[in-house]
Design an enzyme around this catalytic site. Structure first.
Site, PDB file in Angstrom:
ATOM      1  N   HIS A  88       0.835  -1.205   0.000  1.00 48.50           N
ATOM      2  CA  HIS A  88       0.000   0.000   0.000  1.00 48.50           C
ATOM      3  C   HIS A  88       0.875   1.263   0.000  1.00 48.50           C
ATOM      4  O   HIS A  88       0.732   2.124  -0.867  1.00 48.50           O
ATOM      5  CB  HIS A  88      -0.915  -0.019   1.236  1.00 48.50           C
ATOM      6  N   GLU A  89       1.782   1.343   0.940  1.00 53.10           N
ATOM      7  CA  GLU A  89       2.648   2.529   1.016  1.00 53.10           C
ATOM      8  C   GLU A  89       3.594   2.570  -0.186  1.00 53.10           C
ATOM      9  O   GLU A  89       3.906   3.642  -0.702  1.00 53.10           O
ATOM     10  CB  GLU A  89       3.437   2.551   2.329  1.00 53.10           C
TER      11      GLU A  89
END
Lengths: 528, 528
Positions: free
Chosen positions: A293-294
């Site tokens: 996600h990051e």
């Protein structure tokens, strides 16, 4: 050439000269401010990652000092006047429909519009009011923290009422009005999106997803998840983080990672976009998917057009646009069978013994198991949208005055029962679970909008690229290249609705997202 | 009270008023400058540890920008005049021998003297000269790097001559003169120490250590060191770093560690003193002793008097004083049999399999084995001093014009042969091994002085504290408490010679250090 035309040219030439001077002044001031901003990002990143407990107070003071220096630069009358001059003359001697030859270039025009938009929001806010706002949010944060620790909503309720009051005051002082206070707040996070848009989109979601969740429940399908809770050491999760970021094409020459309780991405500078992750020994998937996600956020940051940095309009995309990218990598890519298949063997190596009795298909199913639960941040891809809808519906009621502050825990709990079939046992796992409302309203919808945006552009992408083959072959250069060209290129220039139309040729709709969920989870749970 | 006395009082009162105003202005300006300094330390630490390769250029630019802001604050006429006023009036209406009632307090007086000393060095240096100096050192650094890579002293020699020239120019412009140029340079790093002091101290060292090294060579004693080169993983060395720092009483609430190629300690702020270390898979001792060395520096930083920070005279101790503390922890404590015994069992656990066939005594002997070698940074405790003496003798010859620049490699090699019995095979492992001379002369002696200082205060310490029992029992609270009270308390206030006399009641001498070496290594190698 007659004298009138000459005079006209002279006037234009004068205006162009002034416009160029103002532009130069604004640009140089922003350059200086960005030096402070860069330092502030490094200090903030350090504070979140490495700064020792007792060093934080001094680091906080230094951060406050540098913030003030940057703030002062941009709050002079000279800067404000120059920026407003640019905005007023952005089309030169022409108009929006027919810009003059002397109009600002596109990137400079966007800059002028951004500065004007920010200025319109704050021009009537006195330093005293700004101070009052800050104090209110700080107190609300502390009250929320205490309330959550004690699992006692009563501690937070008065602050929540005060935050609402401050949000109203803020909006009432703005020079540009929206249809409602809530629309104004929403606009701060997701420009151009209104409550009407959300009512329609979330209405469709509920209509299709509530009965579909019932089908999942009744499917009788049992998915193995036992292995997801086997103990994995920190250093193995660290090696996994490195492997995953390399796999999805995060550029380590222009980034790095560290650990924090709550993972985030930080665009420190043009060539320095870092992420953080965390290691939970008994939940390695939390590391895995927060990393992807990051990592997605970071790839977006790393692959922005370079010239946007030079023109001070980098990182101007909305939160929803940013979430669309991070969730594209996390869910559309990261939770696809092509991706779990791609990483399966290496994951077995990095986590010795953890997947020995697990098949690639079981691994895929495990990371996609649907489990209606109380906590948003632990939700699966399917039920996540419900968590956002509940928050959206409640925050809209709060702002519109349709729910007394004291009734919120009851309203919250009833919605969890109605939509997800679960009931919080206390305030901490109910109304108090998220920090966001201590800072105001309008943020949550961006999380759900991201999924809807990426479903739309994924449907174009798959017509132009064999996405599954790219993913299973580890060819992220093609995927990231497509994203850069089509999704990232104009994200700093356009509002979400314009942007999604620019990419897909279609109006914003949740349909693609809902189709995707039904198809994926239908197959997974053997429905129809 | 007659009118003259009244007038006298009024004058004093006027002066006191001005003095207080100037003091307040200076103090407030320094406070602001320290905010920039704090940010600069965080940015520098980040640059050394986490910043990605392509982010360094921008981070360097931001560092340069903030440095300039800090520099500007302290270079105004108003600040300089106020600081000079404080210095001139530091004894109030009295004199050094009989300060007036209106004299500055001790800490303010030290501040005024420090500011004056720095000002006296730079007042005649124009910005253009400063720029020229910086360019020269930068070019020398690059030339040194290229020379070392190519192992070709010829590449570096012209820059070395230029550095000498710049050092001379710098010293010639100073308002306060020393007996020689070399003494002036030395004074920058170790205030009050002269070439005469060093000639005497190093003369004694050579007189006693050269024949003693011969005895070690002839002792026939064989010390096992094979196990020191067994492979230890990074994460095990990381765990070791944590354990060692905890053991010696480094305060993790006020510090943290990271990794870099060359370990260092950074006093970022009053409550934030960090170290770095490194992990060499086949040399775990390098991690072990660089951790204790930097940990010693950091304990010194953490246990300085708090009020020195408030008065802007923190970290004013000399390099030699700082090295005395880091080497106290590294060598006097860390290489003692009490300490190797203390950590032996835990080291076996953290490094599984590495010490299974090693006895505690073999471990102690191994980390103390004497091996004359070419490389300073890898030298054992006994031969280390020779490396410094060689550099001292050569840099003094350079500065005094007693050695042509082109002859230095030959001189270097001959000294290594004469003192240590080894000969460099090339310039890279000879004359080019250290970076220091690219930044000027006078630094090296501080490394050796540290050992001599700590030997002197160790001899007082052991009369007041059962050091061996403290170490073998892990009681570092007592050791650090003694250091704080006796060694750290006045380090920011006194010059090295005054400081060592204040602690020990005796004049500076290398005797304690030489006695210690002969006793320790005599026992280890069975001599006499």
């Amino acid at each position: 050439m007659d004298s009138l035309a000459r005079k006209g040219n002279e006037c234009m030439s004068d205006m162009t000269k002034v416009l160029n001077e103002k532009l130069q002044f604004v640009t140089e001031t922003l350059e200086t401010a960005e030096k402070y901003e860069h330092a502030l990002h490094v200090l903030n990143f350090d504070m979140e990652t490495l700064c020792p407990a007792e060093g934080m107070e001094e680091e906080g003071e230094t951060i406050a000092f540098l913030s003030t220096q940057a703030y002062k630069l941009l709050k002079t009358d000279e800067f404000t006047e120059a920026a407003e001059y640019l905005y007023e003359h952005r089309f030169g001697s022409g108009t929006e429909d027919a810009p003059g030859d002397d109009a600002l270039g596109e990137l400079d025009r966007v800059l002028a519009e951004n500065l004007h938009r920010e200025y319109a929001k704050i021009k009537n806010i006195t330093p005293e009011m700004n101070h009052e706002f800050t104090l209110t949010f700080n107190k609300a944060y502390i009250d929320w923290l205490n309330a959550k620790t004690a699992s006692d909503y009563g501690i937070f309720a008065p602050s929540l009422a005060k935050v609402r009051e401050i949000n109203f005051k803020d909006v009432s002082l703005r020079t540009e009005k929206k249809a409602s206070v809530y629309d104004s707040l929403l606009d701060d996070y997701e420009r151009g999106i209104t409550a009407d848009d959300l009512d329609e989109a979330f209405g469709e979601c509920k209509e299709r997803l509530i009965p579909f969740l019932e089908k999942i429940r009744n499917s009788g399908k049992v998915i193995r998840t036992d292995f997801l809770h086997r103990t994995v050491k920190d250093e193995q999760q660290r090696a996994m983080t490195q492997y995953l970021l390399e796999t999805i094409g995060y550029d380590f020459r222009r980034g790095a990672f560290a650990t924090t309780e709550h993972p985030f991405t930080d665009d420190l500078a043009k060539n320095d976009v870092r992420i953080t992750t965390h290691y939970y020994p008994e939940m390695f998937c939390s590391n895995l998917y927060s990393t992807i996600h990051e990592g997605g956020h970071a790839i977006f940051g790393q692959l922005q057009p370079y010239e946007h940095h030079g023109k001070h309009i980098a990182n101007e995309m909305t939160l929803g646009m940013h979430e669309s990218v991070s969730r594209f990598y996390e869910n559309r890519i990261g939770r696809s069978e092509a991706f779990t298949g791609l990483i399966f063997d290496r994951t077995k190596e990095i986590f010795p013994g953890i997947l020995d009795d697990v098949s690639p298909r079981e691994f895929y199913e495990g990371v996609n198991a649907v489990r209606p639960s109380l906590i948003r941040t632990e939700a699966d891809e399917f039920t996540y949208t419900f968590h956002i809808i509940i928050r959206y519906e409640i925050e809209k009621m709060i702002v519109n005055g349709n729910a007394p502050i004291e009734d919120l825990p009851r309203i919250w709990n009833e919605k969890y029962r109605d939509y997800l079939g679960v009931m919080p046992a206390n305030d901490a796992e109910g109304i108090l679970q998220d920090v966001h409302w201590s800072g105001g309203f309008g943020y949550f919808p961006t999380y759900a909008l991201g999924n809807m945006y990426n479903a739309m552009y994924y449907n174009r992408m798959k017509n132009e690229l064999d996405v599954e083959r790219c993913v299973s072959g580890g060819d992220f250069a093609s995927i990231n290249g497509w994203m850069k060209e089509n999704v990232f290129a104009k994200a700093n220039l356009l509002e979400p609705k314009e942007w999604i139309r620019d990419i897909t040729g279609r109006s914003f709709t949740p349909k693609d997202f809902l189709d995707y969920l039904e198809e994926k989870y239908g197959a997974l749970y053997g429905i129809e």
